[in-house]
Design a protein around this motif. Structure first.
Motif, PDB file in Angstrom:
ATOM      1  N   GLY A   1      15.710   5.996   5.043  1.00 57.22           N
ATOM      2  CA  GLY A   1      16.341   7.306   5.061  1.00 57.22           C
ATOM      3  C   GLY A   1      16.151   8.104   3.790  1.00 57.22           C
ATOM      4  N   GLN A   2      15.266   7.671   2.917  1.00 58.72           N
ATOM      5  CA  GLN A   2      15.022   8.398   1.674  1.00 58.72           C
ATOM      6  C   GLN A   2      14.259   9.692   1.916  1.00 58.72           C
ATOM      7  OE1 GLN A   2      13.032   5.774  -1.007  1.00 58.72           O
ATOM      8  NE2 GLN A   2      14.798   4.416  -1.254  1.00 58.72           N
TER       9      GLN A   2
ATOM     10  N   THR B   1      12.651  12.471   5.148  1.00 62.05           N
ATOM     11  CA  THR B   1      12.790  12.904   6.543  1.00 62.05           C
ATOM     12  C   THR B   1      11.482  12.636   7.281  1.00 62.05           C
ATOM     13  OG1 THR B   1      11.999  15.137   6.082  1.00 62.05           O
ATOM     14  CG2 THR B   1      14.382  14.743   5.838  1.00 62.05           C
ATOM     15  N   PRO B   2      11.536  12.641   8.614  1.00 67.43           N
ATOM     16  CA  PRO B   2      10.282  12.467   9.369  1.00 67.43           C
ATOM     17  C   PRO B   2       9.245  13.548   9.052  1.00 67.43           C
ATOM     18  CG  PRO B   2      12.151  12.066  10.802  1.00 67.43           C
ATOM     19  CD  PRO B   2      12.697  12.577   9.491  1.00 67.43           C
ATOM     20  N   GLU B   3       9.707  14.765   8.761  1.00 67.44           N
ATOM     21  CA  GLU B   3       8.771  15.831   8.406  1.00 67.44           C
ATOM     22  C   GLU B   3       8.077  15.525   7.085  1.00 67.44           C
ATOM     23  OE1 GLU B   3      12.047  16.471   9.191  1.00 67.44           O
ATOM     24  OE2 GLU B   3      11.626  17.052  11.274  1.00 67.44           O
ATOM     25  N   GLN B   4       8.859  15.042   6.104  1.00 62.40           N
ATOM     26  CA  GLN B   4       8.264  14.667   4.825  1.00 62.40           C
ATOM     27  C   GLN B   4       7.291  13.500   5.013  1.00 62.40           C
ATOM     28  OE1 GLN B   4      11.989  13.982   2.809  1.00 62.40           O
ATOM     29  NE2 GLN B   4      11.632  15.736   1.447  1.00 62.40           N
ATOM     30  N   TYR B   5       7.654  12.568   5.888  1.00 64.66           N
ATOM     31  CA  TYR B   5       6.772  11.432   6.166  1.00 64.66           C
ATOM     32  C   TYR B   5       5.430  11.914   6.699  1.00 64.66           C
ATOM     33  CZ  TYR B   5       4.789   7.413   8.591  1.00 64.66           C
ATOM     34  OH  TYR B   5       3.931   6.456   9.044  1.00 64.66           O
ATOM     35  N   GLN B   6       5.476  12.804   7.690  1.00 63.43           N
ATOM     36  CA  GLN B   6       4.232  13.310   8.280  1.00 63.43           C
ATOM     37  C   GLN B   6       3.383  14.049   7.244  1.00 63.43           C
ATOM     38  OE1 GLN B   6       2.848  12.681  11.172  1.00 63.43           O
ATOM     39  NE2 GLN B   6       4.589  11.420  11.778  1.00 63.43           N
ATOM     40  N   GLU B   7       4.055  14.837   6.399  1.00 60.36           N
ATOM     41  CA  GLU B   7       3.332  15.588   5.369  1.00 60.36           C
ATOM     42  C   GLU B   7       2.654  14.638   4.378  1.00 60.36           C
ATOM     43  OE1 GLU B   7       4.537  18.386   1.594  1.00 60.36           O
ATOM     44  OE2 GLU B   7       5.735  18.554   3.429  1.00 60.36           O
ATOM     45  N   HIS B   8       3.384  13.645   3.912  1.00 61.45           N
ATOM     46  CA  HIS B   8       2.819  12.702   2.954  1.00 61.45           C
ATOM     47  C   HIS B   8       1.738  11.841   3.602  1.00 61.45           C
ATOM     48  CE1 HIS B   8       5.744  14.215   0.340  1.00 61.45           C
ATOM     49  NE2 HIS B   8       6.476  13.129   0.097  1.00 61.45           N
ATOM     50  N   LYS B   9       1.949  11.462   4.846  1.00 58.77           N
ATOM     51  CA  LYS B   9       0.953  10.649   5.551  1.00 58.77           C
ATOM     52  C   LYS B   9      -0.349  11.429   5.716  1.00 58.77           C
ATOM     53  CE  LYS B   9       0.318   7.823   9.680  1.00 58.77           C
ATOM     54  NZ  LYS B   9      -0.988   8.313  10.025  1.00 58.77           N
ATOM     55  N   GLN B  10      -0.217  12.697   6.021  1.00 60.07           N
ATOM     56  CA  GLN B  10      -1.408  13.523   6.168  1.00 60.07           C
ATOM     57  C   GLN B  10      -2.161  13.623   4.832  1.00 60.07           C
ATOM     58  OE1 GLN B  10      -0.657  17.564   7.342  1.00 60.07           O
ATOM     59  NE2 GLN B  10      -2.686  17.771   8.255  1.00 60.07           N
TER      60      GLN B  10
ATOM     61  N   SER C   1       0.850  -1.184   0.000  1.00 63.25           N
ATOM     62  CA  SER C   1       0.000   0.000   0.000  1.00 63.25           C
ATOM     63  C   SER C   1       0.888   1.238   0.000  1.00 63.25           C
ATOM     64  CB  SER C   1      -0.895  -0.004   1.234  1.00 63.25           C
ATOM     65  OG  SER C   1      -0.126   0.220   2.397  1.00 63.25           O
ATOM     66  N   ALA C   2       0.289   2.368  -0.288  1.00 62.68           N
ATOM     67  CA  ALA C   2       1.046   3.615  -0.330  1.00 62.68           C
ATOM     68  C   ALA C   2       1.660   3.921   1.039  1.00 62.68           C
ATOM     69  CB  ALA C   2       0.140   4.757  -0.771  1.00 62.68           C
ATOM     70  N   LEU C   3       0.938   3.602   2.092  1.00 61.22           N
ATOM     71  CA  LEU C   3       1.464   3.859   3.433  1.00 61.22           C
ATOM     72  C   LEU C   3       2.643   2.932   3.748  1.00 61.22           C
ATOM     73  CD1 LEU C   3       1.152   5.577   5.933  1.00 61.22           C
ATOM     74  CD2 LEU C   3      -0.520   3.948   6.797  1.00 61.22           C
ATOM     75  N   ASP C   4       2.587   1.691   3.288  1.00 62.77           N
ATOM     76  CA  ASP C   4       3.716   0.779   3.478  1.00 62.77           C
ATOM     77  C   ASP C   4       4.964   1.295   2.766  1.00 62.77           C
ATOM     78  OD1 ASP C   4       2.185  -0.966   4.992  1.00 62.77           O
ATOM     79  OD2 ASP C   4       1.666  -2.218   3.268  1.00 62.77           O
ATOM     80  N   VAL C   5       4.780   1.779   1.547  1.00 60.49           N
ATOM     81  CA  VAL C   5       5.911   2.326   0.786  1.00 60.49           C
ATOM     82  C   VAL C   5       6.469   3.546   1.505  1.00 60.49           C
ATOM     83  CG1 VAL C   5       6.575   3.413  -1.389  1.00 60.49           C
ATOM     84  CG2 VAL C   5       5.068   1.423  -1.403  1.00 60.49           C
ATOM     85  N   LEU C   6       5.590   4.374   2.020  1.00 62.27           N
ATOM     86  CA  LEU C   6       6.015   5.570   2.745  1.00 62.27           C
ATOM     87  C   LEU C   6       6.818   5.201   3.983  1.00 62.27           C
ATOM     88  CD1 LEU C   6       5.753   8.642   2.607  1.00 62.27           C
ATOM     89  CD2 LEU C   6       3.692   8.445   4.002  1.00 62.27           C
ATOM     90  N   ARG C   7       6.363   4.181   4.716  1.00 68.53           N
ATOM     91  CA  ARG C   7       7.101   3.725   5.901  1.00 68.53           C
ATOM     92  C   ARG C   7       8.469   3.170   5.531  1.00 68.53           C
ATOM     93  NH1 ARG C   7       1.901   0.722   8.292  1.00 68.53           N
ATOM     94  NH2 ARG C   7       0.959   2.492   9.342  1.00 68.53           N
TER      95      ARG C   7
END
Length: 66
Positions: free
Chosen positions: A44-45, A47-56, A32-38
């Motif tokens: 390390g591809q 940052t945690p900030e980018q992760y939160q933004e994309h997750k939102q 799933s898209a969330l699995d790929v994001l995780r």
């Protein structure tokens, strides 16, 4: 002795067909898209900030396939 060989062959067949399929190189369901994001965060591809933004974006449904 013949019984032992039959037993071994039967157990081999049971093992082949009854075990969950997670063999390298075998097709599996796409992530799933969330699995790929995780995975991208863990590797390390991004940052945690980018992760939160994309997750939102994924949670709100604003991200569309393009």
């Amino acid at each position: 002795m013949n019984f032992v060989w039959w037993f071994m062959w039967i157990m081999l067949l049971v093992w082949i067909f009854a075990t969950p399929f997670r063999i390298p190189g075998q097709r599996h369901q796409p992530s799933s898209a969330l699995d790929v994001l995780r995975m991208r965060l863990a590797s390390g591809q991004i940052t945690p900030e980018q992760y939160q933004e994309h997750k939102q974006l994924l949670d709100t449904g604003e991200l569309r396939r393009g």
